[in-house]
Scaffold this active site. Structure first.
Site: not given
Length: 393
Positions: A88, A98, A140, A271, A276, A384-385
């Site tokens: 986020h 929110y 956050e 892949g 990282p 990822f995603g």
């Protein structure tokens, strides 16, 4: 945490909500994007929405959070919340968003479940939502304070390297030449680009060089849709972004980070999940790490193994590293043929494992590690995603 009265209601209604969540979440997004079209244009990943993976991830997070609260009423699942909060923050999510989610989510729940949503049921699930939302808002807020950057900063592309026909590395410097915050190997940045229709779409890319590198570096695989639309942002970056171009980047985020440890390490990727791991190996090489490191990677072929030369070179600089590559096609004598299989590798007690790659790969490797006796707490991963692994990891 969750009140005793609400815990009883949530426990009783969780099966019904869980059974309907696949119907609730698409309706929720439809309602929210109708009321707030700017969110699908400039915040949410349009590709994931079209493929249905984002609704699945939301369903998983809600169900996992509610289940955890019911089973552990005096605790909260901080690991899950941390991963969501980092994502986020990289998207510049604000507290004001929110209530928008709450309003449209509960409208969808009421529409799908009808009379079953009594005032008591609505109040209990509202408590669940705000426990999760307020925890994320606070996490956050802290991340924004630590990064000293909320939103976007312009960076200039000072180098582009074609790693494979579908993978390119972009080397970056801040356009304002001002200092940049440190990051930790394994973290990612969000990249925001303006597309031809005016939408500002955002994607996350791992930083693929050590924090000690003089340049920031991201390595991007062009996403082919294979029946679905091609990746909007990855296609834009490959076609339109070259040396001299500028990009908007978030601060670095992500909680899959290489810890300073003398424990044996396993760095396993497949892949484009290699990115990282390359940053981690770069950092280990720069700091003279002398502990045991097992490097594992799986790919379709050596030609499609992005950053392969860096993978080999950084591991070669370590005093106590072993390298094991698997290729489905054209495997050289120094590599294995097929998919990653850890059965012949030594997994030392106390190993800290870091996994990154497609979900089937990570599930398979994680299962193998658990069967070898590695505790689940010592297996760290990055998705990822949308995270479709919530509740299973």
């Amino acid at each position: 945490m969750l009140s005793e009265q609400s815990a009883a209601v949530v426990r009783a209604t969780l099966p019904a909500v869980g059974a309907a969540i696949g119907e609730i979440t698409p309706l929720f997004y439809k309602k929210m994007f109708t009321a707030h079209p700017e969110l699908i244009r400039d915040l949410f990943n349009r590709g994931n929405q079209a493929a249905g993976t984002q609704p699945q991830a939301l369903a998983g997070s809600i169900a996992a959070f509610a289940t955890y609260l019911v089973d552990h009423p005096d605790e909260r699942p901080d690991m899950m919340l941390s991963r969501i909060a980092h994502k986020h923050a990289s998207l510049a999510v604000t507290p004001e968003q929110y209530p928008i989610v709450q309003e449209n989510l509960f409208a969808a729940i009421a529409e799908v479940l009808g009379d079953a949503v009594t005032p008591e049921v609505a109040a209990a699930w509202d408590e669940v939502y705000w426990l999760m939302a307020n925890a994320l808002i606070e996490l956050e807020r802290r991340l924004y304070e630590e990064s000293k950057q909320t939103g976007w900063r312009t960076w200039r592309v000072v180098g582009r390297i074609e790693e494979t026909p579908d993978v390119a590395t972009f080397q970056l410097r801040p356009a304002d030449d001002e200092p940049v915050m440190d990051f930790r190997a394994g973290q990612y940045v969000s990249v925001r680009v303006e597309l031809p229709d005016g939408a500002r779409q955002i994607r996350q890319y791992s930083l693929s060089a050590s924090p000690d590198s003089p340049l920031r570096q991201i390595t991007v695989k062009r996403v082919h849709g294979d029946g679905n639309p091609d990746g909007e942002v990855s296609s834009h970056l490959h076609a339109q972004v070259h040396e001299g171009s500028t990009l908007e980047l978030s601060a670095p985020y992500g909680d899959l980070v290489l810890e300073d440890t003398d424990a044996p390490l396993l760095l396993a990727s497949a892949g484009i999940g290699v990115t990282p791991v390359i940053a981690m190996l770069d950092q280990l090489a720069r700091t003279g790490h002398d502990g045991p490191v097992t490097v594992v990677h799986g790919d379709r072929s050596p030609a499609e193994h992005a950053l392969r030369s860096d993978h080999v070179a950084y591991a070669g600089k370590l005093a106590n590293a072993s390298v094991h590559f698997w290729y489905e096609e054209d495997a050289p004598e120094s590599a294995h043929t097929g998919t990653v299989d850890l059965s012949a590798l030594t997994i030392a007690p106390g190993t800290q494992a870091y996994l990154c790659g497609p979900l089937p790969f990570m599930r398979a490797v994680r299962t193998q590690l658990l069967e070898r006796g590695l505790p689940a707490a010592d297996i760290h991963y990055e998705v990822f995603g949308p995270d479709l692994w919530l509740g299973q990891a």
